[in-house]
Design an enzyme around this catalytic site. Structure first.
Site, PDB file in Angstrom:
ATOM      1  N   GLU A   1       0.989   4.090   1.341  1.00 24.97           N
ATOM      2  CA  GLU A   1       0.237   5.146   1.948  1.00 24.97           C
ATOM      3  C   GLU A   1       1.538   6.077   2.233  1.00 24.97           C
ATOM      4  O   GLU A   1       2.552   5.968   2.453  1.00 24.97           O
ATOM      5  CB  GLU A   1       0.423   4.426   3.564  1.00 24.97           C
ATOM      6  CG  GLU A   1      -0.420   2.852   3.520  1.00 24.97           C
ATOM      7  CD  GLU A   1      -1.907   3.026   3.865  1.00 24.97           C
ATOM      8  OE1 GLU A   1      -2.394   4.141   4.122  1.00 24.97           O
ATOM      9  OE2 GLU A   1      -2.187   2.020   4.164  1.00 24.97           O
TER      10      GLU A   1
ATOM     11  N   SER B   1     -10.785  -5.758   8.958  1.00 23.28           N
ATOM     12  CA  SER B   1     -11.850  -5.272   8.141  1.00 23.28           C
ATOM     13  C   SER B   1     -12.631  -6.495   7.374  1.00 23.28           C
ATOM     14  O   SER B   1     -11.979  -7.178   6.972  1.00 23.28           O
ATOM     15  CB  SER B   1     -11.763  -4.332   6.855  1.00 23.28           C
ATOM     16  OG  SER B   1     -11.591  -3.023   7.605  1.00 23.28           O
TER      17      SER B   1
ATOM     18  N   ARG C   1       0.810  -1.191   0.003  1.00 24.19           N
ATOM     19  CA  ARG C   1       0.034  -0.026  -0.198  1.00 24.19           C
ATOM     20  C   ARG C   1       0.937   1.147   0.125  1.00 24.19           C
ATOM     21  O   ARG C   1       1.807   1.322   0.929  1.00 24.19           O
ATOM     22  CB  ARG C   1      -0.981  -0.239   1.257  1.00 24.19           C
ATOM     23  CG  ARG C   1      -1.747  -1.433   1.222  1.00 24.19           C
ATOM     24  CD  ARG C   1      -2.927  -1.143   2.178  1.00 24.19           C
ATOM     25  NE  ARG C   1      -3.731  -2.236   1.820  1.00 24.19           N
ATOM     26  CZ  ARG C   1      -4.871  -2.428   2.322  1.00 24.19           C
ATOM     27  NH1 ARG C   1      -5.258  -1.550   3.099  1.00 24.19           N
ATOM     28  NH2 ARG C   1      -5.654  -3.630   2.056  1.00 24.19           N
TER      29      ARG C   1
ATOM     30  N   GLU D   1      -7.611  -0.567  14.616  1.00 25.32           N
ATOM     31  CA  GLU D   1      -8.185  -1.293  14.015  1.00 25.32           C
ATOM     32  C   GLU D   1      -7.495  -2.777  13.564  1.00 25.32           C
ATOM     33  O   GLU D   1      -6.255  -2.470  13.083  1.00 25.32           O
ATOM     34  CB  GLU D   1      -8.790  -0.659  12.501  1.00 25.32           C
ATOM     35  CG  GLU D   1      -9.299  -1.599  11.604  1.00 25.32           C
ATOM     36  CD  GLU D   1      -9.408  -1.123  10.308  1.00 25.32           C
ATOM     37  OE1 GLU D   1      -9.988  -0.017  10.009  1.00 25.32           O
ATOM     38  OE2 GLU D   1      -9.264  -1.869   9.259  1.00 25.32           O
TER      39      GLU D   1
ATOM     40  N   ARG E   1      -0.088  -5.853  12.777  1.00 22.91           N
ATOM     41  CA  ARG E   1      -0.974  -5.330  13.829  1.00 22.91           C
ATOM     42  C   ARG E   1      -1.447  -6.256  14.866  1.00 22.91           C
ATOM     43  O   ARG E   1      -1.637  -5.775  15.995  1.00 22.91           O
ATOM     44  CB  ARG E   1      -2.242  -4.517  13.294  1.00 22.91           C
ATOM     45  CG  ARG E   1      -1.841  -3.390  12.522  1.00 22.91           C
ATOM     46  CD  ARG E   1      -3.153  -2.484  12.319  1.00 22.91           C
ATOM     47  NE  ARG E   1      -2.879  -1.418  11.363  1.00 22.91           N
ATOM     48  CZ  ARG E   1      -3.512  -0.413  10.876  1.00 22.91           C
ATOM     49  NH1 ARG E   1      -4.882  -0.702  11.216  1.00 22.91           N
ATOM     50  NH2 ARG E   1      -3.387   0.345  10.230  1.00 22.91           N
TER      51      ARG E   1
ATOM     52  N   ARG F   1       1.641   2.891  12.946  1.00 25.03           N
ATOM     53  CA  ARG F   1       0.846   1.613  12.814  1.00 25.03           C
ATOM     54  C   ARG F   1       0.510   1.129  11.153  1.00 25.03           C
ATOM     55  O   ARG F   1      -0.280   0.305  10.986  1.00 25.03           O
ATOM     56  CB  ARG F   1      -0.464   1.495  13.534  1.00 25.03           C
ATOM     57  CG  ARG F   1      -1.389   2.771  13.258  1.00 25.03           C
ATOM     58  CD  ARG F   1      -2.506   2.826  14.229  1.00 25.03           C
ATOM     59  NE  ARG F   1      -2.979   4.044  14.115  1.00 25.03           N
ATOM     60  CZ  ARG F   1      -4.096   4.170  13.392  1.00 25.03           C
ATOM     61  NH1 ARG F   1      -4.923   3.385  12.886  1.00 25.03           N
ATOM     62  NH2 ARG F   1      -4.703   5.699  13.441  1.00 25.03           N
ATOM     63  N   HIS F   2       1.247   2.002  10.233  1.00 21.74           N
ATOM     64  CA  HIS F   2       1.213   1.821   8.857  1.00 21.74           C
ATOM     65  C   HIS F   2       2.509   1.177   8.443  1.00 21.74           C
ATOM     66  O   HIS F   2       3.363   1.993   8.602  1.00 21.74           O
ATOM     67  CB  HIS F   2       0.614   2.843   8.057  1.00 21.74           C
ATOM     68  CG  HIS F   2      -0.753   3.254   8.402  1.00 21.74           C
ATOM     69  ND1 HIS F   2      -1.229   4.096   9.448  1.00 21.74           N
ATOM     70  CD2 HIS F   2      -1.895   2.602   7.803  1.00 21.74           C
ATOM     71  CE1 HIS F   2      -2.460   4.153   9.229  1.00 21.74           C
ATOM     72  NE2 HIS F   2      -2.828   3.250   8.455  1.00 21.74           N
TER      73      HIS F   2
HETATM   74  P1  AMO Z   1      -8.311  -3.218   4.872  1.00 21.85           P
HETATM   75  O1  AMO Z   1      -7.844  -2.381   3.831  1.00 21.85           O
HETATM   76  O2  AMO Z   1      -9.061  -2.737   6.115  1.00 21.85           O
HETATM   77  O3  AMO Z   1      -9.202  -4.359   4.254  1.00 21.85           O
HETATM   78  O4  AMO Z   1      -6.872  -4.158   5.441  1.00 21.85           O
HETATM   79  C1  AMO Z   1      -7.265  -5.134   6.262  1.00 21.85           C
HETATM   80  C2  AMO Z   1      -6.278  -5.109   7.581  1.00 21.85           C
HETATM   81  O5  AMO Z   1      -5.079  -5.000   7.172  1.00 21.85           O
HETATM   82  C3  AMO Z   1      -4.404  -4.227   7.967  1.00 21.85           C
HETATM   83  N1  AMO Z   1      -3.614  -3.280   7.030  1.00 21.85           N
HETATM   84  C4  AMO Z   1      -2.566  -2.793   7.428  1.00 21.85           C
HETATM   85  N2  AMO Z   1      -1.605  -3.000   8.435  1.00 21.85           N
HETATM   86  C5  AMO Z   1      -0.129  -2.280   8.241  1.00 21.85           C
HETATM   87  N3  AMO Z   1       0.080  -1.238   7.282  1.00 21.85           N
HETATM   88  C6  AMO Z   1      -0.992  -1.002   6.421  1.00 21.85           C
HETATM   89  N4  AMO Z   1      -0.564  -0.254   5.566  1.00 21.85           N
HETATM   90  C7  AMO Z   1      -2.160  -1.633   6.527  1.00 21.85           C
HETATM   91  N5  AMO Z   1      -3.369  -1.608   5.596  1.00 21.85           N
HETATM   92  C8  AMO Z   1      -4.043  -2.581   5.982  1.00 21.85           C
HETATM   93  C9  AMO Z   1      -5.175  -3.663   9.068  1.00 21.85           C
HETATM   94  C10 AMO Z   1      -6.646  -3.687   8.467  1.00 21.85           C
HETATM   95  O6  AMO Z   1      -7.684  -3.663   9.272  1.00 21.85           O
HETATM   96  N6  AMO Z   1      -9.861  -6.415   1.520  1.00 21.85           N
HETATM   97  C11 AMO Z   1     -10.224  -5.859   2.891  1.00 21.85           C
HETATM   98  C12 AMO Z   1     -10.410  -7.161   3.678  1.00 21.85           C
HETATM   99  C13 AMO Z   1     -11.604  -7.816   3.684  1.00 21.85           C
HETATM  100  O7  AMO Z   1     -12.791  -7.319   3.431  1.00 21.85           O
HETATM  101  O8  AMO Z   1     -11.607  -9.096   3.511  1.00 21.85           O
HETATM  102  C14 AMO Z   1      -8.849  -5.037   3.212  1.00 21.85           C
HETATM  103  O9  AMO Z   1      -8.182  -5.129   2.575  1.00 21.85           O
HETATM  104  O10 AMO Z   1      -5.117  -4.614  10.277  1.00 21.85           O
END
Ligand code: AMO
Ligand code: ATP
Length: 434
Positions: free
Chosen positions: A213, A360, A211, A357, A408, A219-220
């Protein structure tokens, strides 16, 4: 090395060859000690200067800390030694010398900032408490896999080079794929659905997600480990049950199998498995509850996403893991199904730890014509996703699933301050190597 004994296995009376790193040298005058460290622990090597070969003493005591040495000799009981035994060396070989100027002190006596630690991960990993994190990480992933297997799910591996994004267009890393535009995958979302829609039915994947970001937060990550589940004939409640089961299994495994590691991290006293039956608050209840805390400058209104402050206020108020269910459809992606009796309301859910979080998920839109409409509503071109949508014409059952952030999970289980501590070689905006 067949002729090598691990330090933990050296018993009084044995003649051993041990090999490892020079942890410390203590020279007390007539007697001196080299503490040798390997993957299993430490052992004391004793040098009695007047009684031993001069060259052996010189080599042994002249070696710099963190050099790799191989020592052969007899093991004897010695109550004053750190592990109750010591080796009187007969021979000592310096296998790999270390530069005396270490960028980081693996004995931990001198603190290093995270950036120095990550730049010198090999040295950093020589610390018990850092190794403990990665032992626990491995144990958590093992337990998660086992739990998914108990749920009769099949582990899958889906492509990481893809043609389309799923989680919002701005967070994609573009790459060139034989002259065509491609991306690093943000989530196995569409692929796991395509497999769950076959009669494999229940699948999971533990793999990297990418990602782009922009923000730099504790936490990212730009490359994270996603723990994904997808199950045919499941609804959002079923997916929440699985998510809760997986998170709880991770805590249980750490309690059962990682006592030494918890001790190295100073967590053995306070470590607790979260109580089951995580509360399930609807989004509406959640925003009411946040507003009632009085912690926010501005009250939340229907349709708002939860800010970090709002998540914190609610987390403090609930005091443990909890779900937020029935999010407004407009804040959830196209693949999340709306409630049949209210299309403003989605079946999307999040699993929250009081700090952040974790998960999701939701039930998926499995009806072809509704799926196409969903793309259009989000300003996406359904033609680009034809490889995915066309399979919804050939018997796609209702299905649901979730994505759980692996780092996480580890971070919240261990109370780590920064998500980078849960990754060997984290990728963030400033960090592309090592
Ligand atoms: P989402 O985008 O909420 O959902 O991602 C799911 C979980 O992945 C973790 N996460 C991350 N951890 C660290 N760094 C990041 N940049 C990052 N982005 C996400 C989080 C988050 O809750 N396709 C949907 C899931 C689904 O519906 O099955 C999805 O990707 O803990
Ligand atoms: P020894 O008779 O075993 O050589 P010592 O007390 O005469 O012991 P010193 O050089 O005076 O030898 O020891 C200095 C310190 O090292 C003392 O505090 C002693 O307790 C400690 N010490 C001695 N031998 C050992 C050992 N094998 N392991 C750990 N500590 C030791």
């Amino acid at each position: 090395m067949q002729d090598r004994t691990y330090t933990a296995d050296a018993e009084p009376g044995d003649e051993v060859t041990v090999a490892g790193w020079v942890h410390e040298i203590r020279d007390l005058g007539g007697i001196a000690f080299l503490i040798l460290r390997d993957a299993t622990g430490k052992i004391q090597i004793k040098f009695e200067k007047d009684e031993m070969d001069e060259e052996l003493v010189e080599t042994g005591l002249g070696v710099s800390r963190e050099s790799v040495v191989k020592v052969s000799g007899d093991v004897e009981e010695e109550p004053r030694a750190p592990t109750g035994v010591e080796v009187t060396p007969e021979s000592l070989e310096v296998v790999a010398p270390a530069d005396p100027e270490l960028p980081l002190d693996p004995s931990g006596k001198v603190d290093a900032d995270l950036s120095t630690r990550l730049d010198n991960r090999t040295l950093d990993l020589r610390k018990d408490e850092v190794q403990a994190i990665f032992e626990i990480r491995a144990e958590i992933l093992r337990a998660v896999r086992e739990q998914f297997r108990d749920f009769k799910s099949t582990e899958i591996t889906t492509p990481k080079i893809v043609a389309t994004g799923t989680e919002g267009g701005t967070e994609l890393f573009p790459i060139t794929y034989f002259g065509e535009e491609a991306f690093m995958n943000q989530s196995p979302q569409l692929f796991k659905q395509l497999v769950a829609g076959s009669n494999v039915e229940r699948v999971f994947e533990i793999g990297p997600i990418f990602r782009a970001e922009e923000h730099n937060t504790p936490r990212h990550l730009n490359e994270a480990t996603s723990i994904d589940f997808e199950g045919a004939f499941c609804d959002a409640d079923d997916a929440m049950d699985v998510a809760e089961g997986v998170v709880t299994a991770a805590y249980e495994a750490v309690t059962e199998n990682c006592s030494e590691e918890l001790e190295a991290l100073g967590l053995e006293e306070e470590f607790e498995i979260p109580e089951g039956d995580f509360p399930r608050l609807s989004y509406e209840e959640a925003i009411e509850r946040v507003n009632a805390t009085g912690e926010l400058d501005e009250q939340l209104v229907w349709g708002d996403d939860l800010s970090t402050e709002a998540e914190k206020a609610l987390g403090d108020d609930v005091g443990g893991h909890y779900f937020i269910t029935d999010w407004p459809s407009e804040v959830k992606p196209f693949y999340i199904k709306d409630h049949d009796d209210d299309e403003q309301l989605s079946t999307g859910f999040d699993l929250m730890h009081p700090r952040m979080e974790l998960v999701s998920g939701g039930q998926r839109e499995h009806r072809h014509e509704h799926l196409i409409e969903g793309f259009e509503q989000q300003g996406l071109d359904p033609d680009q996703f034809e490889y995915y949508t066309k399979m919804f014409k050939y018997g796609m059952p209702p299905h649901a699933g979730f994505g759980l952030g692996g780092e996480r999970l580890i971070m919240t289980i261990l109370g780590l301050e920064n998500i980078r501590e849960a990754v060997l070689f984290p990728r963030d905006r400033q960090r592309l190597s090592p």
